[in-house]
Design an enzyme around this catalytic site. Structure first.
Site, PDB file in Angstrom:
ATOM      1  N   LYS A 105     -50.439  81.327  27.977  1.00 38.49           N
ATOM      2  CA  LYS A 105     -51.244  79.943  28.070  1.00 38.49           C
ATOM      3  C   LYS A 105     -51.082  78.956  28.260  1.00 38.49           C
ATOM      4  O   LYS A 105     -50.555  78.015  27.691  1.00 38.49           O
ATOM      5  CB  LYS A 105     -51.447  80.620  25.906  1.00 38.49           C
ATOM      6  N   ASP A 143     -55.887  67.569  35.827  1.00 45.50           N
ATOM      7  CA  ASP A 143     -55.441  66.259  37.478  1.00 45.50           C
ATOM      8  C   ASP A 143     -53.258  65.395  37.260  1.00 45.50           C
ATOM      9  O   ASP A 143     -53.569  64.397  37.526  1.00 45.50           O
ATOM     10  CB  ASP A 143     -55.794  65.168  36.418  1.00 45.50           C
ATOM     11  N   ASP A 193     -31.530  73.100  12.856  1.00 44.57           N
ATOM     12  CA  ASP A 193     -30.971  71.789  12.592  1.00 44.57           C
ATOM     13  C   ASP A 193     -31.914  70.359  12.471  1.00 44.57           C
ATOM     14  O   ASP A 193     -31.544  69.171  12.857  1.00 44.57           O
ATOM     15  CB  ASP A 193     -29.746  70.967  13.174  1.00 44.57           C
ATOM     16  N   HIS A 228     -49.132  87.143  30.152  1.00 40.87           N
ATOM     17  CA  HIS A 228     -49.307  86.440  28.494  1.00 40.87           C
ATOM     18  C   HIS A 228     -48.967  85.362  28.047  1.00 40.87           C
ATOM     19  O   HIS A 228     -49.324  84.549  27.224  1.00 40.87           O
ATOM     20  CB  HIS A 228     -47.805  87.185  27.627  1.00 40.87           C
ATOM     21  N   LYS A 284     -46.013  80.314  17.104  1.00 40.26           N
ATOM     22  CA  LYS A 284     -43.928  80.627  17.944  1.00 40.26           C
ATOM     23  C   LYS A 284     -43.806  78.994  17.705  1.00 40.26           C
ATOM     24  O   LYS A 284     -44.002  78.593  18.394  1.00 40.26           O
ATOM     25  CB  LYS A 284     -44.332  81.614  19.243  1.00 40.26           C
ATOM     26  N   HIS A 332     -50.739  83.102  14.314  1.00 39.48           N
ATOM     27  CA  HIS A 332     -50.302  83.273  15.552  1.00 39.48           C
ATOM     28  C   HIS A 332     -49.607  82.527  16.845  1.00 39.48           C
ATOM     29  O   HIS A 332     -48.942  82.985  17.559  1.00 39.48           O
ATOM     30  CB  HIS A 332     -51.256  83.153  16.310  1.00 39.48           C
TER      31      HIS A 332
END
Length: 475
Positions: free
Chosen positions: A395, A400, A211, A393, A206, A204
């Site tokens: 996350k 603090d 380079d 979508h 990404k 899952h």
């Protein structure tokens, strides 16, 4: 997109995916570790954190000066004194100093930034993604990768077999025929698996590394749903479309330059070797990296291959050591008891806990699963919101005013137990300010769910929430 069971059961896919569903249901129930010690207020880390720079470990004096400066900006909070070092013990990954971050708060901005970085690539492009769709966005990126390969740039691609289930094999075969190295993570067809087959383990993550000098990570997949601005959509106040894929998607990604890019490169190369059985080699994978900014970043990769549960433990530790605020944005919410309790404990000790959920979803089961927790969260004093207009979508979390995270990990059992996931944890008051501003922007596009309002929902909604909780482990 996140729920494997829901993805298998979506309309038009039922018959040809019965075998996949059966395999998923046969998988034994793994369990998360007991991390009660992370919730103890008197928990003291065994050692000081390791902070590295381009020259290796920072000397104690420089390290202390860096942390003291950060603590002075953050004000009184246990999250620096306790969580930073605890997090290293959890993940085994160092904090890396000297990084620059660009916060990418929308799909079009993310895709433009990624395309621009790939266009400028001279040596290599390493891309790892859950979903790579053969739509206008996917074809545009595939064409670019093929052009860069033809120009002499090495291109390596990892895509997830379930996440990209609807993408024709010919789409990837075209890239492979052009010389791009393509790795299908844990193929749905066991005959094509390169190692022990486990349909329930998904990639899952990404990650894009160009380079060895610039990295991207967050929640954005390769899909046309990121072709429309989610904030412009919110101005129209139109009802959401019946098909969530026709909505603008609200997601968060980040672009990183500086020494920590090497840590994301290591995560990509580790996945390639674990899943293919062979290593990738390139003299330019790890170029010398100069400081590019002031952010401290820890790159955390979690995989069931090692049963380290690093991201899961990191979240619980962060919640446990929060003193002032926990502001969380989550697309899919199916937590275990320990996560819920850590949030409730924080709210009861006076921490301002706010969570933004989606108001509609591409996975209806996940929407009802998340809502099934509202009663308990509201009773503890946690403030609950639902994002309108755009499909949420993202996350992310900011705590603090100093600790932030962006990544692929959802607050659910699948991410914690069965997926390869990646998160960047950032220690920076400046970056936390940007995250707070983005959170406030989302709040303006959301409605608050009060306990009184929620108590008046109908029987049909209650029955849906009750029913989906029976299957929450497999969502």
């Amino acid at each position: 997109m996140q729920g494997l069971l829901a993805r298998v059961l979506s309309p038009g896919r039922i018959v040809r995916r019965l075998g996949v569903l059966w395999a998923v249901m046969l998988v034994g129930c793994a369990s998360l570790p007991d991390v009660h010690y992370l919730r103890e207020r008197q928990f003291v880390p065994a050692r000081d954190p390791t902070i590295i720079s381009t020259a290796g470990d920072l000397p104690d004096a420089k390290k202390q000066a860096l942390l003291d400066g950060l603590a002075a900006k953050a004000g009184p909070t246990d999250i620096l004194a306790k969580h930073i070092a605890a997090e290293e013990a959890i993940s085994g990954r160092p904090l890396v100093a000297g990084n620059k971050i660009v916060l990418l708060d929308d799909g079009p901005a993310t895709m433009r930034a990624m395309m621009s970085a790939i266009e400028a690539a001279r040596y290599h492009v390493n891309l790892e993604t859950y979903i790579f769709e053969a739509d206008e966005v996917g074809h545009k990126l595939a064409d670019l990768l093929i052009r860069k390969k033809a120009a002499g740039v090495a291109v390596n691609l990892i895509y997830d077999s379930v996440g990209s289930m609807d993408t024709p094999k010919e789409f990837f075969e075209r890239m492979a025929a052009a010389g791009i190295k393509v790795l299908e993570f844990n193929p749905v067809d066991p005959a094509r698996a390169r190692r022990e087959w486990d349909i329930n383990q998904r990639d899952h993550r990404k990650i894009l590394v160009v380079d060895g000098r610039i990295a991207f990570t967050g929640g954005v997949n390769i899909s046309k749903v990121y072709g429309k601005s989610s904030f412009l959509q919110g101005k129209r106040r139109e009802p959401p479309p019946k098909d969530a894929k026709e909505a603008a998607w609200r997601d968060t990604h980040m672009q990183i330059e500086g020494p920590v890019v090497a840590e994301f490169q290591k995560l990509f190369l580790d996945t390639w070797q674990r899943r293919s059985g062979s290593a990738l080699f390139d003299a330019n994978f790890f170029p010398p990296l100069k400081p590019a900014g002031n952010a401290l970043i820890r790159a955390i990769g979690s995989t069931p291959d090692r049963e380290d549960f690093a991201v899961y433990k990191t979240y619980i530790s962060a919640f446990a050591h929060a003193d002032k605020t926990i502001h969380l944005t989550t697309a899919y919410f199916v937590p275990d008891r320990q996560v819920v309790q850590a949030m409730i404990d924080a709210a009861r000790r006076g921490v301002d806990v706010r969570i933004i959920f989606p108001s509609f979803s591409d996975v209806g089961l996940m929407l009802h699963a998340g809502r099934s927790y509202y009663d308990e969260l509201l009773a503890a004093g946690i403030k609950v919101y639902e994002r309108k207009a755009a499909m949420l979508h993202a996350k992310t979390a900011v705590i603090d005013g100093v600790w932030s995270t962006i990544g692929s990990t959802n607050i659910d059992m699948r991410s914690f137990l069965h997926n390869d996931e990646v998160n960047a944890v950032v220690l920076s008051t400046e970056f936390a300010d940007r995250m707070e501003a983005l959170f406030e922007r989302d709040l303006r596009e959301s409605v608050e769910i009060t306990a009184e309002q929620w108590s008046q929902r109908g029987l049909r909604s209650r029955m849906r929430e009750w029913a989906v909780r029976m299957f929450e482990y497999w969502l």
